[in-house]
Design an enzyme around this catalytic site. Structure first.
Site, PDB file in Angstrom:
ATOM      1  N   LYS A 144       3.120  -1.508 -15.814  1.00 41.22           N
ATOM      2  CA  LYS A 144       3.726  -1.101 -14.664  1.00 41.22           C
ATOM      3  C   LYS A 144       3.962   0.473 -14.779  1.00 41.22           C
ATOM      4  O   LYS A 144       4.196   0.332 -13.557  1.00 41.22           O
ATOM      5  CB  LYS A 144       4.931  -1.997 -14.861  1.00 41.22           C
ATOM      6  CG  LYS A 144       4.440  -3.304 -14.548  1.00 41.22           C
ATOM      7  CD  LYS A 144       5.447  -4.696 -14.131  1.00 41.22           C
ATOM      8  CE  LYS A 144       5.492  -5.550 -14.043  1.00 41.22           C
ATOM      9  NZ  LYS A 144       6.875  -6.807 -13.680  1.00 41.22           N
TER      10      LYS A 144
ATOM     11  N   LYS B  59      -5.918 -10.805  -8.819  1.00 41.74           N
ATOM     12  CA  LYS B  59      -4.759 -12.361  -8.930  1.00 41.74           C
ATOM     13  C   LYS B  59      -4.258 -12.503  -7.578  1.00 41.74           C
ATOM     14  O   LYS B  59      -3.809 -11.756  -6.637  1.00 41.74           O
ATOM     15  CB  LYS B  59      -3.929 -12.209 -10.481  1.00 41.74           C
ATOM     16  CG  LYS B  59      -3.487 -13.359 -10.864  1.00 41.74           C
ATOM     17  CD  LYS B  59      -2.823 -12.636 -11.442  1.00 41.74           C
ATOM     18  CE  LYS B  59      -2.043 -13.352 -12.209  1.00 41.74           C
ATOM     19  NZ  LYS B  59      -0.791 -14.097 -13.279  1.00 41.74           N
TER      20      LYS B  59
ATOM     21  N   LYS C 216       1.706 -11.828  -3.684  1.00 38.51           N
ATOM     22  CA  LYS C 216       2.311 -11.461  -3.024  1.00 38.51           C
ATOM     23  C   LYS C 216       3.229 -10.062  -2.648  1.00 38.51           C
ATOM     24  O   LYS C 216       3.777  -9.621  -1.743  1.00 38.51           O
ATOM     25  CB  LYS C 216       4.060 -12.160  -3.429  1.00 38.51           C
ATOM     26  CG  LYS C 216       5.626 -11.321  -4.095  1.00 38.51           C
ATOM     27  CD  LYS C 216       6.644 -11.536  -3.091  1.00 38.51           C
ATOM     28  CE  LYS C 216       6.866  -9.984  -4.068  1.00 38.51           C
ATOM     29  NZ  LYS C 216       8.130  -9.877  -2.929  1.00 38.51           N
TER      30      LYS C 216
END
Ligand code: TRP
Length: 332
Positions: A110, A193, A196
């Site tokens: 991240k 994956k 959203k």
């Protein structure tokens, strides 16, 4: 058995979240005492719009309830309503080691190239996650593969805290990878994956999608021209095909080889319509419940507040033990 787990309040629950986590949570309600929460405190580790965060938190609560999390049986709340999570995180920050956190792969992913610009919260994220479960003496923590490292860290922190303070303040939680927890991939790319944040809405099935949208997304899902084999081994090199069979099996709550036993030799012209029908039949009642609840902020807030009060009462003695173990005169 005390089950504790959290999910980030991204709003917009999709089939990947449902089959990867929520379906499993719903079942665990029959097996033990459950606490489930929206990880809104974790959400601020990345830049976030305040209005989106509060809307996303309510929306995710509606999605969980619509999916079958029963607030009368389980404790359902958002972290921010239970200050003990943030308090315990600080207490655990004396125990957690920089070196341990430096090894966390999620932080590396991240923060990317800009480690200096990452927030402290992103670095300390796993310490808050440890507080989330240790606060309640969780015995079982359902998590996906990608969160297993964080749970290992929670165990390390608990163990070191107990040793350093010469107490048995915390219970060491076990990861619980549920029988049906499936890793669902994008409908456009079998190696990514379902997410959203994917720019293409065609890559995922949202809880809020209607039957036509679901059928269309499945019809257009990427596949290959070959017929289906009779076992999953035959799909090793066919990630998109494997994903659709995995979705079918997870929705039907059976195993993928059993699905292939029915569809062996058939092509996607037969498989996709069957998958679309199954998906619609599972999601339709959930999406109806979700639509009825999602804009009712008053009801959702009162459910979350009641859950938070229950959670706070459960966590209070353990938090008090942690203060005491450290010699902190907190007056608790
Ligand atoms: N980090 C988890 C995720 O992104 C969410 C989470 C926060 C969590 N706190 C937790 C999961 C505690 C399990 C237990 O999926």
């Amino acid at each position: 058995m005390r089950v504790v787990s959290g999910i980030q309040p991204t709003g917009n629950l999709h089939l990947g979240n449902y089959l990867g986590a929520i379906q499993n949570w719903v079942k665990m309600q029959d097996e033990g005492e459950c606490l489930f929460f929206l990880a809104d405190l974790h959400a601020i580790s990345m830049p976030i719009d305040a209005a989106e965060l509060s809307a996303g938190t309510r929306e995710m609560a509606a999605a969980l309830i619509a999916s079958g999390i029963d607030p009368d049986r389980s404790t359902l709340f958002n972290q921010a309503r239970v200050p003990a999570h943030a308090e315990l995180q600080w207490l655990l920050s004396g125990t957690a080691r920089m070196g341990w956190l430096n090894r966390m792969t999620q932080f590396k992913d991240k923060s990317g190239k800009n480690k200096e610009g990452a927030s402290i919260a992103l670095f300390a994220y796993p310490v808050l996650q440890a507080a989330d479960v240790l606060l309640y003496n969780a015995t079982h923590v359902p998590v996906g593969e990608d969160q297993k490292q964080h749970l290992e860290l929670a165990r390390d922190i608990a163990e070191k805290f107990n040793t350093d303070t010469g107490t048995e303040t915390f219970v060491l939680p076990e990861p619980y990878i549920g029988a049906t927890a499936a890793r669902i991939m994008s409908l456009r790319d079998g190696s990514a994956k379902m997410s959203k944040s994917d720019v293409s809405d065609m890559s995922r099935i949202n809880l809020a999608d209607d039957a036509d949208a679901i059928a269309k997304k499945i019809r257009k899902a990427r596949t290959d021209p070959d017929p289906l084999p009779d076992t999953m081994d035959g799909l090793a090199e066919r990630p998109e095909a494997r994903n659709l069979v995995t979705i079918y099996a997870a929705l039907a709550e059976t195993d993928p080889d059993a699905v292939l036993a029915d569809f062996a030799g058939k092509g996607f012209g037969d498989f996709k319509p069957a998958l679309a029908d199954l998906t619609v039949s599972v999601l339709e009642p959930i999406s109806a419940n979700f639509n009825a609840l999602k804009d009712d902020a008053t009801t959702l807030d009162s459910i979350l507040q009641a859950g938070a009060e229950k959670a706070a009462a459960t966590g209070a003695p353990i938090l008090a033990d942690a203060y005491r173990a450290l010699g902190l005169l907190s007056g608790r």
